[in-house]
Design a protein around this motif. Structure first.
Motif, short mmCIF file in Angstrom:
data_model
loop_
_atom_site.label_atom_id
_atom_site.label_comp_id
_atom_site.label_asym_id
_atom_site.label_seq_id
_atom_site.Cartn_x
_atom_site.Cartn_y
_atom_site.Cartn_z
N PRO A 128 0.83 -1.21 0.00
CA PRO A 128 0.00 0.00 0.00
C PRO A 128 0.86 1.26 0.00
N ALA A 129 0.35 2.30 -0.60
CA ALA A 129 1.08 3.57 -0.66
C ALA A 129 1.40 4.10 0.74
N ALA A 130 0.51 3.83 1.70
CA ALA A 130 0.75 4.29 3.08
C ALA A 130 2.00 3.61 3.66
N ARG A 131 2.19 2.34 3.37
CA ARG A 131 3.38 1.61 3.86
C ARG A 131 4.65 2.17 3.22
N ILE A 132 4.57 2.48 1.92
CA ILE A 132 5.74 3.05 1.23
C ILE A 132 6.06 4.42 1.82
N LYS A 133 5.03 5.20 2.14
CA LYS A 133 5.23 6.51 2.75
C LYS A 133 5.90 6.37 4.11
N GLU A 134 5.53 5.32 4.89
CA GLU A 134 6.17 5.07 6.18
C GLU A 134 7.66 4.78 5.99
N ILE A 135 7.99 3.99 4.96
CA ILE A 135 9.40 3.67 4.68
C ILE A 135 10.17 4.95 4.35
N LEU A 136 9.56 5.82 3.54
CA LEU A 136 10.21 7.07 3.16
C LEU A 136 10.36 8.00 4.37
N ASP A 137 9.32 8.08 5.20
CA ASP A 137 9.39 8.95 6.38
C ASP A 137 10.45 8.48 7.36
#
Length: 178
Positions: A128-137
């Motif tokens: 999910p895009a939210a999981r990818i955003k967590e990785i980036l954050d």
């Protein structure tokens, strides 16, 4: 004419000849020192080449003699257990896709995805895009500005081999953003 007279009479020829002699002497000494050093290095390299060529020839001879000693019956008896062992012990090779094909992903973000266990387009499409955003954050402020909302959809197109459709969509995107 007067300049020539001054050149021959006023020029410090003794100092010039002394410096020229010193330069020639230094050139000769350096060529002797470096020349000997280079020659010894070249001879060491030649000895190493000769040794490796001998080793290679010995390996070739042992390979020829080993293949001559095996007949088909012993080959099958040896190959079957070895093949079974190799198949059982070989790790399953993870195929990595070039995630940089997805608009908005560069080499550093691809490395972050790989560290998070995302190696293929299928992995990225399932994330999910939210999981990818967590990785980036979690990677720091340098990566927090990226918007991965389209990355799973882009990778799904890449996974399915819909390259023309992906290219058309990427032309409309601005660094991965819709």
């Amino acid at each position: 004419m007067e300049n020539l007279k001054c050149l021959f009479n006023c020029f410090p020829w003794d100092l010039f000849l002394f410096l020229l002699g010193m330069l020639l002497l230094m050139w000769w000494l350096l060529s002797k020192l470096l020349g000997d050093r280079l020659k010894s290095h070249a001879s060491e390299l030649q000895d190493r080449i000769n040794f490796l060529e001998g080793e290679l020839e010995a390996c070739r001879k042992s390979k020829v003699s080993a293949s001559a000693n095996l007949d088909l019956g012993t080959t099958a008896a040896v190959v079957a257990p070895v093949a079974a062992f190799v198949a059982a012990s070989a790790p399953v090779a993870n195929k990595k896709d070039d995630l940089k094909i997805v608009e908005g992903i560069g080499p550093k973000i691809e490395e972050l995805c790989n560290n998070a266990g995302i190696y293929t387009f299928a992995d990225l499409a399932a994330t999910p895009a939210a999981r990818i955003k967590e990785i980036l954050d979690a990677a720091g402020s340098r990566f927090q500005m990226h918007d991965p909302t389209t990355w799973p959809e882009q990778s799904a197109l890449a996974r399915d081999g819909k390259w023309d459709e992906l290219k058309k969509w990427q032309d409309e995107l601005n660094k991965g953003k819709s």
